[in-house]
Scaffold this motif. Structure first.
Motif, PDB file in Angstrom:
ATOM      1  N   PRO A 116      -6.483   0.376  -1.549  1.00  0.00           N
ATOM      2  CA  PRO A 116      -5.827   0.372  -2.872  1.00  0.00           C
ATOM      3  C   PRO A 116      -6.844   0.090  -3.971  1.00  0.00           C
ATOM      4  N   SER A 117      -6.646   0.741  -5.117  1.00  0.00           N
ATOM      5  CA  SER A 117      -7.565   0.534  -6.235  1.00  0.00           C
ATOM      6  C   SER A 117      -6.789   0.098  -7.466  1.00  0.00           C
ATOM      7  N   CYS A 118      -7.508  -0.515  -8.380  1.00  0.00           N
ATOM      8  CA  CYS A 118      -6.923  -0.963  -9.639  1.00  0.00           C
ATOM      9  C   CYS A 118      -6.460   0.262 -10.420  1.00  0.00           C
TER      10      CYS A 118
ATOM     11  N   ASP B  42       2.542   9.229  -2.961  1.00  0.00           N
ATOM     12  CA  ASP B  42       3.312   8.227  -2.227  1.00  0.00           C
ATOM     13  C   ASP B  42       2.547   6.909  -2.143  1.00  0.00           C
ATOM     14  N   ALA B  43       1.245   6.989  -1.876  1.00  0.00           N
ATOM     15  CA  ALA B  43       0.417   5.777  -1.792  1.00  0.00           C
ATOM     16  C   ALA B  43       0.332   5.085  -3.147  1.00  0.00           C
ATOM     17  N   ALA B  44       0.193   5.854  -4.211  1.00  0.00           N
ATOM     18  CA  ALA B  44       0.108   5.269  -5.555  1.00  0.00           C
ATOM     19  C   ALA B  44       1.419   4.589  -5.935  1.00  0.00           C
ATOM     20  N   GLU B  45       2.550   5.217  -5.626  1.00  0.00           N
ATOM     21  CA  GLU B  45       3.844   4.612  -5.931  1.00  0.00           C
ATOM     22  C   GLU B  45       4.041   3.323  -5.148  1.00  0.00           C
ATOM     23  N   GLU B  46       3.636   3.311  -3.886  1.00  0.00           N
ATOM     24  CA  GLU B  46       3.752   2.108  -3.062  1.00  0.00           C
ATOM     25  C   GLU B  46       2.880   0.995  -3.637  1.00  0.00           C
ATOM     26  N   PHE B  47       1.673   1.340  -4.055  1.00  0.00           N
ATOM     27  CA  PHE B  47       0.762   0.358  -4.645  1.00  0.00           C
ATOM     28  C   PHE B  47       1.363  -0.241  -5.913  1.00  0.00           C
TER      29      PHE B  47
END
Length: 190
Positions: free
Chosen positions: A10-12, A180-185
């Motif tokens: 995950p990134s800022c 999907d990964a960005a929304e989860e993050f």
């Protein structure tokens, strides 16, 4: 190869640096720096953080500033602060105004909720138009409402078919593992 390795961490959302490298305290500092720079996304996230804690007054302050800068999600969140009376008096006029601002900016759920408000006012035809627009943006509940409006005779078969095609196209256009990964993050940030 480097991209593949970075994609799994995950990134800022502001500077794209790895969160593991930065730590959560650093992410908070980065968000506050973005707030000072009038970043509406950072303000909305900060408002959501305060809303989740039950600090509705601070949440409204952040949402209001973000909405003034044009953030559709801030308008949407403000609408629900007025619906529920969290930190403010319940005010249907302000609910509608904030939903309209969010919908004009392309917020599909706000558009759907405007349709629901129109149904409360017995304006099924106008509600159907809101549902069509929201469905064209990929909103699932709007498609369900359109099906019901079609069965009730408020939406034509042609409009329903066109909305269904546009809905499928919108949903297909935004599907990706990265999204999907960005929304989860983002869900985990708040």
């Amino acid at each position: 190869r480097e991209f593949e390795e970075r994609r799994d961490r995950p990134s800022c959302p502001f500077c794209r640096q790895s969160v593991q490298t930065k730590g959560t305290g650093e992410v908070e500092k980065c968000r506050m720096k973005r707030i000072e720079a009038n970043d509406p996304l950072a303000m909305t996230q900060e408002g959501a953080k305060h809303e989740k804690k039950g600090d509705y007054i601070r949440a409204i302050e952040y949402y209001t500033k973000s909405a003034e800068l044009g953030d559709a999600d801030a308008h949407y969140r403000l609408a629900f602060m007025y619906v529920n009376g969290h930190g403010v008096e319940k005010d249907r006029g302000k609910v509608i105004r904030h939903l309209e601002e969010a919908a004009i900016s392309g917020h599909p759920t706000a558009r759907y909720n405007l349709g629901c408000e129109e149904l409360k006012d017995d304006n099924a035809e106008r509600a159907g138009r809101h549902f069509i627009i929201a469905a064209n943006l990929g909103h699932e509940d709007s498609m369900k409402s359109l099906m019901a409006a079609y069965r009730g005779g408020f939406v034509s078969k042609e409009h329903l078919a066109a909305a269904l095609r546009a809905h499928h196209a919108a949903v297909d256009a935004v599907k990706s593992p990265q999204r999907d990964a960005a929304e989860e993050f983002c869900r985990n940030l708040v």
